[in-house]
Design an enzyme around this catalytic site. Structure first.
Site, PDB file in Angstrom:
ATOM      1  N   SER A  63       0.541 -92.748 -10.676  1.00  0.00           N
ATOM      2  CA  SER A  63      -0.025 -94.107 -10.640  1.00  0.00           C
ATOM      3  C   SER A  63       0.228 -94.938 -11.894  1.00  0.00           C
ATOM      4  O   SER A  63      -0.048 -96.138 -11.887  1.00  0.00           O
ATOM      5  CB  SER A  63      -1.531 -94.032 -10.396  1.00  0.00           C
ATOM      6  OG  SER A  63      -1.759 -93.753  -9.043  1.00  0.00           O
ATOM      7  N   LYS A  66       2.219 -98.013 -11.381  1.00  0.00           N
ATOM      8  CA  LYS A  66       1.639 -99.255 -10.847  1.00  0.00           C
ATOM      9  C   LYS A  66       1.633-100.369 -11.905  1.00  0.00           C
ATOM     10  O   LYS A  66       1.646-101.548 -11.556  1.00  0.00           O
ATOM     11  CB  LYS A  66       0.220 -98.990 -10.323  1.00  0.00           C
ATOM     12  CG  LYS A  66       0.234 -98.044  -9.093  1.00  0.00           C
ATOM     13  CD  LYS A  66      -1.139 -97.593  -8.647  1.00  0.00           C
ATOM     14  CE  LYS A  66      -1.089 -96.872  -7.320  1.00  0.00           C
ATOM     15  NZ  LYS A  66      -1.493 -95.514  -7.240  1.00  0.00           N
ATOM     16  N   TYR A 188       6.826 -97.016  -2.202  1.00  0.00           N
ATOM     17  CA  TYR A 188       5.643 -96.722  -3.014  1.00  0.00           C
ATOM     18  C   TYR A 188       5.723 -95.295  -3.586  1.00  0.00           C
ATOM     19  O   TYR A 188       5.534 -95.071  -4.784  1.00  0.00           O
ATOM     20  CB  TYR A 188       4.375 -96.909  -2.161  1.00  0.00           C
ATOM     21  CG  TYR A 188       3.131 -96.346  -2.797  1.00  0.00           C
ATOM     22  CD1 TYR A 188       2.464 -97.022  -3.815  1.00  0.00           C
ATOM     23  CD2 TYR A 188       2.632 -95.102  -2.398  1.00  0.00           C
ATOM     24  CE1 TYR A 188       1.335 -96.481  -4.407  1.00  0.00           C
ATOM     25  CE2 TYR A 188       1.504 -94.561  -2.988  1.00  0.00           C
ATOM     26  CZ  TYR A 188       0.860 -95.247  -3.990  1.00  0.00           C
ATOM     27  OH  TYR A 188      -0.247 -94.708  -4.595  1.00  0.00           O
ATOM     28  N   TYR A 240      -9.661 -96.141 -11.992  1.00  0.00           N
ATOM     29  CA  TYR A 240     -10.382 -96.043 -10.711  1.00  0.00           C
ATOM     30  C   TYR A 240     -11.890 -96.110 -10.938  1.00  0.00           C
ATOM     31  O   TYR A 240     -12.363 -96.979 -11.659  1.00  0.00           O
ATOM     32  CB  TYR A 240      -9.991 -94.759  -9.960  1.00  0.00           C
ATOM     33  CG  TYR A 240      -8.545 -94.408 -10.103  1.00  0.00           C
ATOM     34  CD1 TYR A 240      -7.573 -95.225  -9.543  1.00  0.00           C
ATOM     35  CD2 TYR A 240      -8.132 -93.287 -10.806  1.00  0.00           C
ATOM     36  CE1 TYR A 240      -6.228 -94.912  -9.668  1.00  0.00           C
ATOM     37  CE2 TYR A 240      -6.786 -92.966 -10.931  1.00  0.00           C
ATOM     38  CZ  TYR A 240      -5.850 -93.786 -10.370  1.00  0.00           C
ATOM     39  OH  TYR A 240      -4.536 -93.483 -10.500  1.00  0.00           O
ATOM     40  N   VAL A 258      -2.173 -89.065 -11.368  1.00  0.00           N
ATOM     41  CA  VAL A 258      -2.582 -87.701 -11.015  1.00  0.00           C
ATOM     42  C   VAL A 258      -1.611 -86.622 -11.493  1.00  0.00           C
ATOM     43  O   VAL A 258      -1.882 -85.437 -11.333  1.00  0.00           O
ATOM     44  CB  VAL A 258      -2.868 -87.516  -9.496  1.00  0.00           C
ATOM     45  CG1 VAL A 258      -4.095 -88.297  -9.066  1.00  0.00           C
ATOM     46  CG2 VAL A 258      -1.660 -87.868  -8.654  1.00  0.00           C
TER      47      VAL A 258
HETATM   48  N1  GLN Z   1       1.131 -90.777  -5.372  1.00  0.00           N
HETATM   49  C1  GLN Z   1      -0.287 -90.675  -5.533  1.00  0.00           C
HETATM   50  C2  GLN Z   1      -0.979 -91.244  -4.302  1.00  0.00           C
HETATM   51  O1  GLN Z   1      -0.586 -92.274  -3.842  1.00  0.00           O
HETATM   52  C3  GLN Z   1      -0.681 -91.414  -6.785  1.00  0.00           C
HETATM   53  C4  GLN Z   1      -2.132 -91.289  -7.057  1.00  0.00           C
HETATM   54  C5  GLN Z   1      -2.513 -91.363  -8.514  1.00  0.00           C
HETATM   55  O2  GLN Z   1      -1.750 -91.070  -9.431  1.00  0.00           O
HETATM   56  N2  GLN Z   1      -3.758 -91.662  -8.706  1.00  0.00           N
HETATM   57  O3  GLN Z   1      -1.901 -90.673  -3.774  1.00  0.00           O
END
Ligand code: GLN
Length: 304
Positions: A63, A66, A188, A240, A258
């Protein structure tokens, strides 16, 4: 400030947390990462680089990608971007879809999955070769031509990405996705699969820390004001449902993934990246968060 000594000191202080948390195991490609890695790198705006341990070992940025996607979308769409995605903290998990239904398909912010899926859609309609241009942008920011996608990670995410598929379908139902649902998902996951190390991440984030001049990288131009605002969104939405806790303990704008990475910035001072794969229940790196907490506590300096 002797940052090298400080980083070494931080490592010895976070070491007791080494067994805590759990490596992301929702796809086999992430589950096989050795849980005991720890790397950290700090780049200050004077061009000095301080690194320890596994700072040169690449991992899945997930993530954190992003942030790069938001920079590209903000550059092409400007303020009209906010018609399709909000800028309020969500207080829910990164992959939650409850708010999306209540709020009629406008994701709370660009850093939850729903928001980033909208960014992916925008990029697909705005760039001729989105995969190439995204990678070119990231490579230029971090100064490394060998940074790339991990196709195995991207493919296995697609095979198990039922929740993300549900989110993008809900977005499409609410007419907030223009492209084909499958195309959006694939792009994505591709962005999430980029692999970088802490040295590359810290270098890339320096562009957001050092917003004294023009931001011009790989054809992406942002004003100082836009960078300042991106940093505000990192501060309020980068972690988050733990954004408040991160703000309280660390006090820097940043973004986690993650894969166990966290990148953060101290505006006009430094960018810092840390990586340790074991995550807490909110999906943020246990040792990574602690390391950053110690950094801003020992220096007595955060954005507050
Ligand atoms: N690829 C993961 C997902 O879309 C990314 C989530 C993350 O890093 N929080 O679930």
């Amino acid at each position: 400030m002797d940052y090298q000594k400080l980083l070494e000191d931080i490592y010895s202080q976070v070491l007791p947390l080494a067994g805590e948390g759990k490596v992301a195991d929702y796809i086999p490609a992430l589950a096989k990462v050795s849980p005991d890695h720890f790397g950290m790198c700090l780049n200050n705006v004077d061009g000095e680089v301080f690194a320890i341990k596994d700072a040169d070992v690449r991992f899945s940025i997930q993530s954190i990608s992003k942030v790069f996607a938001l920079a590209m979308c903000l550059a092409v769409k400007g303020e009209t971007l906010w018609k399709r995605v909000g800028k309020e903290p969500s207080g829910t998990a990164f992959n939650s879809l409850v708010q999306l239904e209540v709020e009629h398909g406008i994701p709370r912010n660009p850093f939850i999955n729903a928001g980033a899926l909208v960014l992916a859609d925008i990029m697909l309609t705005s760039f001729e070769n989105p995969e190439e241009e995204f990678l070119a942008f990231v490579r230029e920011l971090c100064g490394s031509e060998t940074v790339g996608y991990n196709d195995e990670v991207a493919l296995s995410e697609r095979e198990t990405g039922f929740l993300n598929a549900a989110i993008v379908n809900l977005l499409k139902y609410h007419k907030n996705i223009e492209c084909d649902v499958e195309r959006v998902l694939r792009f994505y996951f591709q962005m999430c699969s980029v692999e970088m190390n802490c040295m590359e991440l810290a270098k890339a984030f320096l562009a957001f820390a050092d917003h004294g001049g023009d931001f011009r990288h790989a054809g992406i131009e942002l004003t100082r004001s836009q960078i300042k605002r991106m940093n505000a969104i990192m501060q309020t939405c980068g972690f988050y449902d733990e954004a408040g806790e991160f703000s309280y303990l660390v006090g820097l704008p940043g973004k986690s993934g993650v894969g166990g990475g966290i990148a953060a910035i101290h505006p006009h001072r430094y960018a810092v990246a840390v990586w340790s794969p074991r995550l807490n229940s909110k999906g943020n790196s246990v040792m990574g968060m602690k390391a950053l907490e110690i950094l801003t506590t020992e220096t007595s300096e955060s954005i507050f």
